[in-house]
Structures are given as structure tokens and as C-alpha cells.
Design an enzyme around this catalytic site. Sequence first.
Site, PDB file in Angstrom:
ATOM      1  N   GLU A 351      39.101  89.338-112.275  1.00 53.17           N
ATOM      2  CA  GLU A 351      39.392  90.523-111.457  1.00 53.17           C
ATOM      3  C   GLU A 351      38.841  91.801-112.097  1.00 53.17           C
ATOM      4  OE1 GLU A 351      43.125  91.149-109.571  1.00 53.17           O
ATOM      5  OE2 GLU A 351      43.432  89.031-109.125  1.00 53.17           O
ATOM      6  N   ASP A 496      41.942  82.313-114.611  1.00 44.99           N
ATOM      7  CA  ASP A 496      43.135  82.343-113.780  1.00 44.99           C
ATOM      8  C   ASP A 496      42.939  81.238-112.755  1.00 44.99           C
ATOM      9  OD1 ASP A 496      45.124  82.749-111.937  1.00 44.99           O
ATOM     10  OD2 ASP A 496      44.637  84.834-111.494  1.00 44.99           O
ATOM     11  N   ASN A 498      45.310  79.901-110.851  1.00 45.24           N
ATOM     12  CA  ASN A 498      46.283  79.988-109.763  1.00 45.24           C
ATOM     13  C   ASN A 498      47.011  78.665-109.534  1.00 45.24           C
ATOM     14  OD1 ASN A 498      46.491  82.675-108.565  1.00 45.24           O
ATOM     15  ND2 ASN A 498      44.300  82.482-108.147  1.00 45.24           N
TER      16      ASN A 498
END
Length: 609
Positions: A351, A496, A498
Amino acid sequence: MWRISGARAALRGVRTAVEQRSRTDKATETAAGAMERAVVRCVPSEPKLSLSFALADGSHKNMQRDQSEPLGRALSRIATNALKGHAKAVAAKKSRKNRSNSSGGAACAGPGPESAAACEPVVKLYYREEAVAEDVLNVDAWQDGAVLQIGDVKYKVERNPPAFTDLQLPRYIMAGFPVCPKLSLEFGDPAVSLFRWYKEAKLGAMEPEVGGPSSLSPSTPSSTWTEIGVDERVYTPSNADVGLRLKLHCTPGNGQRFGPSREIESVCPVEAGPGTCTFDHRHLYTKKVAEDALIRTVSYNILADTYAQTEFSRTVLYPYCAPYALEVDYRQNLIQKELTGYNADVICLQEVDRSVFSDSLAPALEAFGLEGVFRIKQHEGLATFYRKSKFTLLSQHDIAFHEALESDPLHKELLEKLVLYPWAQERVLQRSSVLQVSVLQSTKDSSKKICVANTHLYWHPKGGYIRLIQMAIALAHIRHVSCDLYPGIPVIFCGDFNSTPSTGMYHFVINGSIQEDHEDWSSNGEEERCNMSLTHFFKLKSACGEPAYTNYVGGFHGCLDYIFIDLNALEVEQVIPLPSHEEVTTHQALPSVSHPSDHIALVCDLKWK
């Protein structure tokens, strides 16, 4: 020409010598009429060169001339500019005389055509004390060390000296947080450039001279600023600096000479910091760079500004977080301090906004010895940084999952399985997730190479089957890089994902396979069910184990982030403890005024077996 070494002590000595020489030179120039500076920028890939110099009337000239143009034409243009400057100076002088004689007396007549012609300056270029012929092309005529003469004024030509093309200070500066200028150099290197920091003089700290202007008057900038005593590129303000603006004096260098200095002042004064942050205690474990045998690795979703700065984020996702603490300038202070305090060798970030990478992270981490590469996804992307003293970047092998699945023969078998489920196939191909793969080579031992992978898998809670397929693509691609292109190199896979430890994705990674009847194949209902069995080649483990959570927001907390390592080649030396639950929940949840993201960084020291 000044020569400098890479040693900081030598740089300090050179800086002092440069400043002393500068003061001496200015006095000498005033007394003896020493040469001014004419800066020439000439790059082979560009058709024009630029020439910059100051005329005797004080005006500054910036000229663009074709490199293939004969010198005579350029000199003629310089003469024209000089004549115009002279005419303006004469007109200004005449105007002043007219005003002084307005009460009586005849005004002086302006110069006639004859006197104007007489004022036209002689313009010549000399190299090694010989005039350069006017038919020589500009590209060959304007050599470093040549002398440009305009009338009675001589200019020393400096061709392609080190120069700043961009120099900025952060908008938001806080006590206790490192301030790193964003800078871009041409023909120079920040490592051998000179820096000196100043802060505003406090009101009343200096007394004005009797009968003279106030020491804080804008007309006397030399007495407005107090030298801090820091000659590094990065400065960390103290509480004593709160309420004061900062100024940075920079002199670009390239190891052989210095270019023209520039100064930049902060727009806003230093503000008070937030106090203790969630990562302060963690930094106690990472005070120094790890020894050469270790690879300190960080994986961190830093929360993209494009997601943090929305009304939905402020009112629904993070209503407990002070609005100012969601602003990118505020959060970047915390992120830079957190990352630099880990003294990491490899940092994988998710991100990352493109502007945050280029304007904030890259210059800040570069100042601490880290080089970075960036891969855009859609609105944000991935960044991988590596310590330059330990690693060099051999190659990059980034992919977008949907593109690789459709076009790379590596995934032919997986695609054949997926086409049997059109609804699921369509959903997988709509996703924009990417994989960043970098191959690094040890600077200490060229036989040691490592494959560093970084990703951010699809986010939706019902997207379990999509994450399974994305991971299958990722592992097949990483195998191709680490086995076919660079046989036998170990793998560090950060991101990440998730996925909590109870999900099919995590089971697939750790166990090497997943069966077609796993519940995640129908994670979004029967319509998108896509039963298939998958296997992969690696023997992987989570280097930081399975923390209770790496993501903690108001409505959810769980472990979503991992650093997977190749058990055949790597082992864990130490895991840096995560913040305590009390630290994480001090301001209810994340992000907060003391933590810049809704995720928590994973940090561990790895070593080759």
C-alpha cells in the site's frame, strides 16, 4: 578543484575548508576583481546546451543554444544581451539623475547612437589562454575551465558541475522525528555533498546593534538563523526547536568538486511530537545494523494515503483516529522514523502511493543507506528496499497476476483448471494484484544471492479462492526465478496476504498442497465454486510465527501479514517483539496518533544455513 573522500570526518574538514575558502575568495574577488562563474550544462542526449551567468548590471541570464551551433553565434547573442543590460542600466541612471534634478538644473542627455555603439562589449571565449575560434561548435567550445570575457568582466566556465534539480523539506516537521530533505542531483552524489542545518533565532536571543536594524529583521538573514551544529543530510529536531522554522544549506558534490550551493527553509515551524509511539520499544532491539551474516527483514502494510484520506475512512473505518493523524504528512513522519529505526537490510512495503515512494520514502531511506524499487498496482503499489552496503540488485521479475495467468506458459495447467469455472475465472482476471520479485546479491560474497518476493493479495473477506489462485501463480513464478533463472537461491516471501492462519491460503503455503474439497474454494458461494487441488515446490514457514494479530482496527483484528522463508536455506535468528496489546489499544485501535497504519510491521533477523 576540490577532492573529497567518503569519510564523514574528511567531509567535515572539506566543508570547513570550502567555507573558509569561500569567505577568502569573496574578499579577494572584491579586492582584485576575480572571475565570476558561468555554468554550462551540456548533455550528449539533448540537442541544446544551457548557459547561465550574471551580467554586470545584476541581471541573470539563462540561455539555450544548439550544441551544433557555431560558437560565434552564441557569443553574438551574449553581446546583444549584455548591450541591452547596459542600456537598461544607463536608462536607470538617467532616471535617477532626472529625479534628482527635477527641482532645477538641466538633465543629462542620454547616450547617442555613437556612445551606445561604443558601449557594445567585446565578447570572447578563451581556453588555455587562447581564443576559441568562432567556427568551433558549441558542444566543443564550452569546455570546463574555459574563460568567457564580456567587456571587462571574466567568467570561469564550469561545465556540468554538481547541481540540485530539486530540493524540498517536508511540510510537517515534528520534534523527535527525522527530517530528510527530498533532493535530486545532476552530476552529483548526496553521499559526498555538504549539508548544514540552521534554526530560527528565538525572539530576544540576539540584541540588535545600537542604531542598527533588529537581529530578526528579514533584511538581515545572517542574524535571523542560528547554526544547529549538524552537518548530516538528516536532522532530528528536539523539543527546543518547537515553534521555530528550519533552514538547510546544501552544497552539491561529486567526489571531485562542488557545485553552487542552495538553501531551503521549512514552510511551517517544528511541532511537538505525539510522545511515545508503538515502535519505540521495538527499536531497542534494532539499535544497530545487523552483522553481515544476518538479514534483518521487515514486512509492513503502511496504509496507502489514497485509502486513509477518504470520508469513508474518517467516519466508518477509523472514526476513533484524530483526522490530522490520517494526513499523509503526519503519518510519513511516523513511518520514516519507524522504518529507519529498524536498521533493516530488506524492507518490503505494501500500500505505497507512488508519490509517497518518490517524494518521501525513497529519499528518506536512501539517506540511511537503503535503495528502493517500486511496482504500481492500480492506485498504489509495492516497494522493496535493500541495504546498499550489503546487497546489490541483480534483476527484477515483477508480474501482475491476471496477466501472468493468461499469457505465461508457467501457468498453463492452472488456467486450464480455472476455465472450467467461468464465473470464478472472470473474478480472478478482474483483480489488479501484483507480485514484486527482486534478486539480490551479497556485496560481501558474490556467491550468495537471494530472491525477495513481495505481494498484497486480494482483500475481500469472501475472496479466499481468489487468494489461493493468486498464491499458486506467485509460488510458480518465484520457483521459476529461484530455480530456473538462479538455481538454488533461497527465498524470502513477504506481504499482506489478507489471510489468517486458519485459511486455505495459509494451509497451502505451509503444507505445500491443498485439496479440491477445501471450503475456501466456495468462499463466495456456490456460483463461484472452483474446486481444484494445488501443490507447490517449496518448504516454507512463517518466520514470525502466527501472532494474535498484525491488523487491528475497530471492527476486526487478526494475523494477515507474514514473512515466509525457505526452510532449506534460511533460519530465524530472532523475531523483534510486536507492540504490546496495551500499546496497540492506547488510542482504541489502529491507526492512531502514535501508529501510522492499521497494520503492524513484522521484523526478524534471518541467516543463511
